[in-house]
Design a protein around this motif. Structure first.
Motif, PDB file in Angstrom:
ATOM      1  N   VAL A 155       0.743  -1.314   0.324  1.00 21.66           N
ATOM      2  CA  VAL A 155      -0.100  -0.232   0.291  1.00 21.66           C
ATOM      3  C   VAL A 155       1.064   0.926  -0.201  1.00 21.66           C
ATOM      4  O   VAL A 155       0.169   2.748   0.244  1.00 21.66           O
ATOM      5  N   LEU A 156       2.610   1.503   0.514  1.00 20.44           N
ATOM      6  CA  LEU A 156       2.870   2.177   0.496  1.00 20.44           C
ATOM      7  C   LEU A 156       4.256   2.249  -1.462  1.00 20.44           C
ATOM      8  O   LEU A 156       5.171   3.224  -0.782  1.00 20.44           O
ATOM      9  N   SER A 157       3.091   1.460  -1.737  1.00 18.06           N
ATOM     10  CA  SER A 157       4.440   1.699  -2.934  1.00 18.06           C
ATOM     11  C   SER A 157       4.252   2.863  -3.583  1.00 18.06           C
ATOM     12  O   SER A 157       2.991   3.681  -4.053  1.00 18.06           O
ATOM     13  N   LEU A 172       8.760  -2.397   8.617  1.00 13.23           N
ATOM     14  CA  LEU A 172       7.426  -1.601   7.986  1.00 13.23           C
ATOM     15  C   LEU A 172       6.876  -1.788   6.799  1.00 13.23           C
ATOM     16  O   LEU A 172       6.284  -2.480   5.620  1.00 13.23           O
ATOM     17  N   PHE A 173       7.289   0.143   6.905  1.00 12.06           N
ATOM     18  CA  PHE A 173       7.652   0.636   5.462  1.00 12.06           C
ATOM     19  C   PHE A 173       8.047  -0.043   3.469  1.00 12.06           C
ATOM     20  O   PHE A 173       7.302  -0.025   3.313  1.00 12.06           O
ATOM     21  N   ALA A 174       8.909  -0.343   4.511  1.00 10.88           N
ATOM     22  CA  ALA A 174      10.193  -1.235   2.930  1.00 10.88           C
ATOM     23  C   ALA A 174       8.844  -2.400   2.856  1.00 10.88           C
ATOM     24  O   ALA A 174       8.368  -2.826   1.568  1.00 10.88           O
ATOM     25  N   GLU A 175       8.831  -3.431   3.945  1.00  9.61           N
ATOM     26  CA  GLU A 175       7.831  -4.088   3.649  1.00  9.61           C
ATOM     27  C   GLU A 175       6.113  -3.828   2.422  1.00  9.61           C
ATOM     28  O   GLU A 175       5.715  -4.558   2.230  1.00  9.61           O
ATOM     29  N   ALA A 176       5.571  -2.394   2.924  1.00 12.02           N
ATOM     30  CA  ALA A 176       4.882  -2.228   2.332  1.00 12.02           C
ATOM     31  C   ALA A 176       4.994  -1.512   1.177  1.00 12.02           C
ATOM     32  O   ALA A 176       4.298  -0.772   0.684  1.00 12.02           O
ATOM     33  N   GLY A 177       5.905  -1.962   0.327  1.00  9.99           N
ATOM     34  CA  GLY A 177       6.208  -1.117  -0.927  1.00  9.99           C
ATOM     35  C   GLY A 177       6.888  -0.388  -1.191  1.00  9.99           C
ATOM     36  O   GLY A 177       7.250   0.526  -2.028  1.00  9.99           O
ATOM     37  N   ALA A 178       7.192   0.533   0.483  1.00  7.00           N
ATOM     38  CA  ALA A 178       7.827   2.157   0.329  1.00  7.00           C
ATOM     39  C   ALA A 178       9.189   1.886   0.061  1.00  7.00           C
ATOM     40  O   ALA A 178       9.500   1.371   0.284  1.00  7.00           O
ATOM     41  N   LYS A 179       9.792   2.984  -0.503  1.00  7.93           N
ATOM     42  CA  LYS A 179      11.611   4.227  -0.814  1.00  7.93           C
ATOM     43  C   LYS A 179      11.407   3.908   0.417  1.00  7.93           C
ATOM     44  O   LYS A 179      11.251   4.735   1.068  1.00  7.93           O
ATOM     45  N   VAL A 180      12.474   3.017   1.184  1.00  8.59           N
ATOM     46  CA  VAL A 180      12.864   4.013   2.639  1.00  8.59           C
ATOM     47  C   VAL A 180      14.484   4.057   2.461  1.00  8.59           C
ATOM     48  O   VAL A 180      15.449   2.966   2.212  1.00  8.59           O
TER      49      VAL A 180
END
Ligand SMILES: NC(=O)c1ccc[n+]([C@@H]2O[C@H](COP(=O)([O-])OP(=O)(O)OC[C@H]3O[C@@H](n4cnc5c(N)ncnc54)[C@H](OP(=O)(O)O)[C@@H]3O)[C@@H](O)[C@H]2O)c1
Length: 254
Positions: A6-8, A28-36
């Motif tokens: 959901v954060l991609s 968690l943010f990385a697992e949710a697709g964000a660039k961290v």
């Protein structure tokens, strides 16, 4: 726990991400697709804690205002910043008023409060551009007296008010600032207490993943929904305004 992507398409900068709450949030943010992008003084600990998740480590001392500006600009210019999380923080074992010195006071405030300001200030243009979110990991210790010490409590009270004031000014630019106020969380910062808490208190405390979930909740809200403050305490140990339990002694929210 795996999250859907959901954060991609979103970029998060998390400062204080080599352990505890910041590292859990980065993962968690990385697992949710964000660039961290994850920053702390120990980038090797970020690398080790992130494993094979797509997290870019940065070496950063948040008390160095120029270094904070350079890191924030590097991230902002290359990827933009949709979410800024400031989780960098510290406390000393010698924390009572009679043990503090002007040098210790300045050192604490420069990390816990000035560092947060440096990050917020440098990130503001990027947060305005993305109509983004800034989460400051403050503490219930800034809200009511406890044994975490006057310098720590002052720094956290200041951090909460930094979030409130920034949100007051910036909400019409679409930028949301949330102060997250956890109670006791089982992380390495507790090792710096004069008497580190016993196992039964650590077991009943919040876990860093719980606070990461709060950050995830904030980051996945629709942009029109704004949470200025979020308080989270461990059910068995604390309640709003309550920092002591009869057995075992629980005096500090850190
Ligand atoms: N644990 C609790 O009970 C609790 C409760 C309420 C609020 N908090 C707050 O939550 C935040 C995160 O703490 P935590 O519990 O997750 O403890 P932690 O595991 O000790 O994490 C602290 C983080 O801050 C970083 N940090 C410390 N000094 C720094 C500096 N000068 N520059 C850059 N990064 C720095 C550390 O990284 P490096 O050492 O690699 O720099 C580490 O990543 C802190 O602000 C803390 O005050 C904690």
């Amino acid at each position: 726990m795996m999250q859907d992507a959901v954060l991609s398409g979103k970029t998060a900068l998390i400062i204080g991400a080599s352990s505890g709450i910041g590292l859990s949030t980065a993962n968690l943010f990385a697992e949710a697709g964000a660039k961290v992008h994850a920053a702390a003084r120990r980038p090797e600990a970020i690398r080790a804690g992130a494993g094979d998740r797509p997290v870019t480590p940065h070496a950063l001392d948040i008390s160095d205002g120029e270094a904070v500006r350079r890191t924030v600009e590097e991230v902002g210019e290359s990827d933009g910043i949709d979410v800024l999380v400031v989780a960098a923080g510290m406390n000393f074992p010698e924390r009572r008023l009679e043990q503090l010195t002007p040098e210790k006071w300045d050192a604490m405030l420069s990390v816990n409060l000035s560092g947060a300001f440096y990050a917020v200030h440098a990130a503001l243009p990027y947060l305005r551009a993305s109509r983004g979110l800034c989460v400051l990991i403050s503490s219930v210790s800034g809200r009511w007296p406890d044994a975490s010490g006057p310098a720590y409590q002052s720094s956290k009270a200041g951090m909460t008010e930094l979030a409130h004031a920034a949100g007051f000014e910036e909400h019409q630019n679409g930028v949301r600032f949330t102060a997250v106020l956890p109670g006791i969380v089982d992380t390495p910062i507790l090792d710096n207490r004069p008497e580190p808490p016993p196992k039964e208190v650590r077991d009943a405390a919040l876990k860093p993943e719980d606070v990461a979930q709060a950050c995830f909740f904030l980051a996945t809200l629709p942009p029109h929904a704004y949470v200025p403050e979020l308080v989270m305490v461990p059910t068995a140990l604390q309640a709003l305004g309550k920092t002591s339990i009869a057995t075992p002694p629980m005096r500090s929210g850190e």
